[in-house]
Design a protein around this motif. Structure first.
Motif, mmCIF file in Angstrom:
data_model
loop_
_atom_site.group_PDB
_atom_site.id
_atom_site.type_symbol
_atom_site.label_atom_id
_atom_site.label_comp_id
_atom_site.label_asym_id
_atom_site.label_seq_id
_atom_site.Cartn_x
_atom_site.Cartn_y
_atom_site.Cartn_z
ATOM 1 N N PRO A 33 0.791 -1.230 0.000
ATOM 2 C CA PRO A 33 0.000 0.000 0.000
ATOM 3 C C PRO A 33 0.829 1.289 0.000
ATOM 4 C CG PRO A 33 -0.866 -1.563 1.585
ATOM 5 C CD PRO A 33 0.468 -2.090 1.147
ATOM 6 N N GLU A 34 2.066 1.206 0.449
ATOM 7 C CA GLU A 34 2.933 2.385 0.470
ATOM 8 C C GLU A 34 4.283 2.002 -0.126
ATOM 9 O OE1 GLU A 34 1.760 4.924 4.247
ATOM 10 O OE2 GLU A 34 1.804 2.809 4.752
ATOM 11 N N SER A 35 5.220 2.910 -0.060
ATOM 12 C CA SER A 35 6.569 2.555 -0.477
ATOM 13 C C SER A 35 7.045 1.409 0.405
ATOM 14 C CB SER A 35 7.506 3.759 -0.335
ATOM 15 O OG SER A 35 7.094 4.799 -1.192
ATOM 16 N N LEU A 36 7.792 0.495 -0.170
ATOM 17 C CA LEU A 36 8.166 -0.726 0.543
ATOM 18 C C LEU A 36 8.816 -0.398 1.887
ATOM 19 C CD1 LEU A 36 7.988 -3.735 0.089
ATOM 20 C CD2 LEU A 36 10.270 -3.681 -0.913
ATOM 21 N N GLY A 37 8.266 -0.980 2.928
ATOM 22 C CA GLY A 37 8.809 -0.776 4.269
ATOM 23 C C GLY A 37 8.089 0.271 5.073
ATOM 24 N N GLU A 38 7.326 1.144 4.409
ATOM 25 C CA GLU A 38 6.590 2.180 5.130
ATOM 26 C C GLU A 38 5.207 1.651 5.508
ATOM 27 O OE1 GLU A 38 6.399 5.845 3.018
ATOM 28 O OE2 GLU A 38 8.562 5.977 2.713
ATOM 29 N N GLY A 39 4.754 2.018 6.700
ATOM 30 C CA GLY A 39 3.401 1.667 7.103
ATOM 31 C C GLY A 39 3.186 0.214 7.455
ATOM 32 N N LEU A 150 4.483 -4.052 -6.290
ATOM 33 C CA LEU A 150 3.616 -2.968 -6.757
ATOM 34 C C LEU A 150 3.377 -2.035 -5.577
ATOM 35 C CD1 LEU A 150 0.738 -4.398 -9.010
ATOM 36 C CD2 LEU A 150 2.559 -2.827 -9.670
ATOM 37 N N GLU A 151 4.052 -0.893 -5.565
ATOM 38 C CA GLU A 151 3.920 0.043 -4.455
ATOM 39 C C GLU A 151 2.712 0.958 -4.660
ATOM 40 O OE1 GLU A 151 8.416 0.517 -2.801
ATOM 41 O OE2 GLU A 151 7.978 1.638 -4.630
ATOM 42 N N THR A 166 -9.560 -17.300 -7.017
ATOM 43 C CA THR A 166 -8.986 -17.286 -8.371
ATOM 44 C C THR A 166 -8.238 -15.994 -8.680
ATOM 45 O OG1 THR A 166 -11.082 -16.435 -9.267
ATOM 46 C CG2 THR A 166 -10.764 -18.832 -9.263
ATOM 47 N N GLY A 167 -8.330 -15.013 -7.781
ATOM 48 C CA GLY A 167 -7.638 -13.760 -8.036
ATOM 49 C C GLY A 167 -7.917 -12.739 -6.959
ATOM 50 N N ILE A 168 -7.453 -11.541 -7.200
ATOM 51 C CA ILE A 168 -7.588 -10.476 -6.212
ATOM 52 C C ILE A 168 -7.793 -9.140 -6.935
ATOM 53 C CG2 ILE A 168 -5.087 -9.998 -6.061
ATOM 54 C CD1 ILE A 168 -5.530 -9.875 -2.945
ATOM 55 N N TRP A 169 -8.661 -8.315 -6.384
ATOM 56 C CA TRP A 169 -8.938 -6.993 -6.949
ATOM 57 C C TRP A 169 -8.054 -5.961 -6.250
ATOM 58 C CZ3 TRP A 169 -12.518 -5.946 -10.857
ATOM 59 C CH2 TRP A 169 -13.326 -7.033 -11.239
ATOM 60 N N ILE A 170 -7.417 -5.104 -7.009
ATOM 61 C CA ILE A 170 -6.519 -4.091 -6.453
ATOM 62 C C ILE A 170 -6.909 -2.706 -6.943
ATOM 63 C CG2 ILE A 170 -4.591 -5.709 -6.221
ATOM 64 C CD1 ILE A 170 -3.379 -4.503 -8.768
ATOM 65 N N THR A 171 -6.574 -1.707 -6.161
ATOM 66 C CA THR A 171 -6.757 -0.304 -6.536
ATOM 67 C C THR A 171 -5.489 0.460 -6.172
ATOM 68 O OG1 THR A 171 -7.613 0.447 -4.403
ATOM 69 C CG2 THR A 171 -9.222 -0.444 -5.964
ATOM 70 N N ARG A 172 -5.422 1.685 -6.596
ATOM 71 C CA ARG A 172 -4.363 2.562 -6.092
ATOM 72 C C ARG A 172 -4.631 2.827 -4.614
ATOM 73 N NH1 ARG A 172 -1.012 5.350 -9.685
ATOM 74 N NH2 ARG A 172 -0.581 6.790 -7.975
ATOM 75 N N ALA A 173 -3.575 2.983 -3.851
ATOM 76 C CA ALA A 173 -3.732 3.267 -2.420
ATOM 77 C C ALA A 173 -3.626 4.749 -2.113
ATOM 78 C CB ALA A 173 -2.676 2.506 -1.623
ATOM 79 N N ARG A 206 -2.707 2.684 8.212
ATOM 80 C CA ARG A 206 -3.475 1.873 7.265
ATOM 81 C C ARG A 206 -3.936 0.530 7.824
ATOM 82 N NH1 ARG A 206 -3.702 3.671 2.059
ATOM 83 N NH2 ARG A 206 -2.088 5.132 1.388
ATOM 84 N N ILE A 207 -3.457 0.150 8.995
ATOM 85 C CA ILE A 207 -3.755 -1.181 9.521
ATOM 86 C C ILE A 207 -5.086 -1.152 10.262
ATOM 87 C CG2 ILE A 207 -2.881 -3.105 10.898
ATOM 88 C CD1 ILE A 207 -1.180 -2.454 8.457
ATOM 89 N N ARG A 208 -6.177 -1.361 9.515
ATOM 90 C CA ARG A 208 -7.520 -1.233 10.083
ATOM 91 C C ARG A 208 -8.403 -2.425 9.740
ATOM 92 N NH1 ARG A 208 -7.868 5.285 8.930
ATOM 93 N NH2 ARG A 208 -6.663 5.872 10.782
#
Length: 518
Positions: A33-39, A150-151, A166-173, A206-208
């Motif tokens: 969801p963020e740059s790798l390692g953040e959040g 994918l950041e 069978t898959g996963i839906w993603i959006t921009r964070a 973001r951890i909710r």
């Protein structure tokens, strides 16, 4: 829609990255969801990793302490397995480059934390274990050609056919967008817990509970959602999230006092400040409710050493204008760790085919009703490897083509007022102390908020997890570990068992509760 041969890992914390490395050279897609390692919650973990590394300690003693802290609902087979392999994970992390604290002879420096019978927590620079382990794993992942990250992207929903993922839906964070479906041979959930569902928490913003929520919405079985661990000693300095005053401070002799200078833990429990977290948390909460502000006093135990041995604590104190060498630290209870989550077997498998889970989003049976200190990172490591090895048995195509989603406008921006209302009702009625009336009120409020934000998938995921927590807490008419009912203050031996619940069952409990309030 995008089709890939890569295993998709939802999350980018310790469990996610460790699993990605374990799967190498098999191709993996990490959703961060963020740059790798953040959040990532893992990076915020201060205590360390529990493991029987010292000559005076054994995995059997570690397992016994885990069973004791878990208040009667720990799975003994899981505790034995996890503690038995703990040492090999510390050695593996060391070989990857994690700079664990060592003494002059090269031995690991072990610290003792609450409810441990021995000093068995391996640390880095006092209170920086999570961050240092994450930095080590990030460097290794960046160098692994099999891992695509994918950041600024988040998972919001699982795609299923019957009981198979069978898959996963993603959006921009970072901005609203229409979801994109990524079809994949398998999905590993490693996206953290749900502490941010509460108004006072130590978890990253973001951890909710979103990962648990969308898994539950897809039909995943959830275990032990009512068991939420509230860290006793979060800094009470008005920051959200609340910085953590690590348990290791009390392990080194720091004491809890109230504004009148009284040590209130001495009459509360024989182990005083080193009592199990739920007992310490309720004692601190009681002092706060009574208007006797609780404080963590490191002055006599550590003196000026607190500044060098616990640099993260020292930095937080400086930011708040507190000098811990001469002043005690104001503390309050904060939602810290969710023992519940998506039910996982010994291999990290869920009840849905092609779906695995590790880390705080999972419920493995290790933590029971009350996680033993520093077992969280250990569980994430063990189950990340177990799940990765199980996934590796799939007949995976060597598809190394990168996943390049194109996001279009759409989606809905998270409503901050609704989120805050949800967090406040969870703290008020599903927090440290609970009652039937309060839990019913919480469920009714969650239902109303969900109706008002029905188009926001992210918020629906949060509400699903909040519903599971409150419904299971209402159903458990006793007090045990991190679950405390003022109307049922004693533990009931007949209820010394794990909870297993689906979202459908929780929604039925919610509907009944809302009806009773009308």
């Amino acid at each position: 829609m995008i089709e890939t041969g890569r295993i998709v890992i939802a999350g980018a914390g310790l469990g996610a990255l460790y699993a990605a490395l374990e799967l190498a050279p098999r191709p993996v897609l990490v959703i961060s969801p963020e740059s790798l390692g953040e959040g990532a919650s893992s990076a915020w973990a201060q205590g360390g990793v529990a493991a029987a590394m010292a000559s005076h300690d054994t995995p059997e003693a570690h397992a016994a302490d885990t069973l004791q802290a878990g208040a009667g609902t720990v799975d003994p087979e899981v505790a034995a397995m996890v503690t038995r392999v703990a040492r090999e994970h510390i050695i593996d992390l060391t070989e990857l480059g994690t700079p664990f604290d060592r003494d002059a002879d090269g031995n690991y420096v072990m610290s003792r934390e609450a409810a441990h019978s021995a000093a068995r927590v391996v640390r880095v620079k006092g209170d920086q274990a999570g961050d240092q382990i994450m930095q080590t794993l990030i460097a290794a992942v960046r160098a692994a050609t099999s891992v695509q990250v994918l950041e600024n992207t988040q998972a919001v929903r699982l795609e299923t056919e019957g009981s198979t993922v069978t898959g996963i839906w993603i959006t921009r964070a970072d901005e609203p967008s229409a979801p994109v479906l990524v079809k994949a041979p398998g999905v590993l959930l490693a996206g953290g817990g749900s502490g941010g569902l509460f108004a006072h928490t130590t978890n990253p913003p973001r951890i909710r509970g979103q990962v648990i929520g969308f898994a539950a919405r897809a039909g995943a079985r959830i275990a032990d959602p009512e068991f939420v661990q509230f860290h006793p000693t979060a800094f009470d300095i008005g920051e959200d999230p609340a910085p953590l005053a690590t348990e290791a401070l009390r392990g080194e002799g720091a004491v809890l006092i109230n504004v009148d200078g009284e040590r209130f833990m001495i009459p509360a429990h024989p182990d005083a400040e080193l009592a199990p977290r739920d007992i310490v948390a309720r004692a601190i909460f009681a002092e706060t409710q009574a208007g006797r502000r609780p404080l963590l006093d490191t002055r006599e135990a550590l003196g000026a050493e607190v500044l060098t041995r616990f640099p993260t604590v020292a930095e937080t104190c400086a930011r708040a204008g507190i000098d811990p060498v001469v002043q005690p630290i104001p503390v309050a209870v904060a939602a810290h760790y969710h023992m519940g989550g998506v039910e996982a077997d010994l291999h990290g498998r869920t009840n849905l085919a092609n779906l695995w889970v590790c880390g705080e989003a999972s419920s493995t049976g290790l933590h029971g009703a009350n996680r033993l200190a520093s077992n969280g990172l250990l569980e994430a490591l063990v189950y990340a490897r177990n799940a990765a090895r199980d996934i590796a048995a799939l007949n995976l195509a060597a598809d190394t083509a990168k996943v390049l989603p194109v996001f279009s406008a759409g989606g809905q921006e998270l409503a901050p007022v609704a989120v805050q209302s949800l967090r406040e009702v969870m703290t008020a009625h599903a927090g440290v102390r609970r009652t039937a009336a309060g839990l019913k009120q919480a469920l009714a409020t969650i239902a109303r908020l969900e109706d008002e934000q029905a188009e926001d998938e992210n918020f629906l995921n949060m509400c699903a997890t909040a519903t599971l927590i409150a419904a299971a807490a209402l159903k458990r008419e006793e007090s045990r570990g991190g679950h405390f009912r003022d109307d049922f203050p004693e533990s009931d031996p007949a209820q010394a068992r794990r909870t297993r619940i689906t979202l459908e069952e929780a929604l039925a409990i919610r509907a009944k509760a809302a009806k009773e309030l009308t």
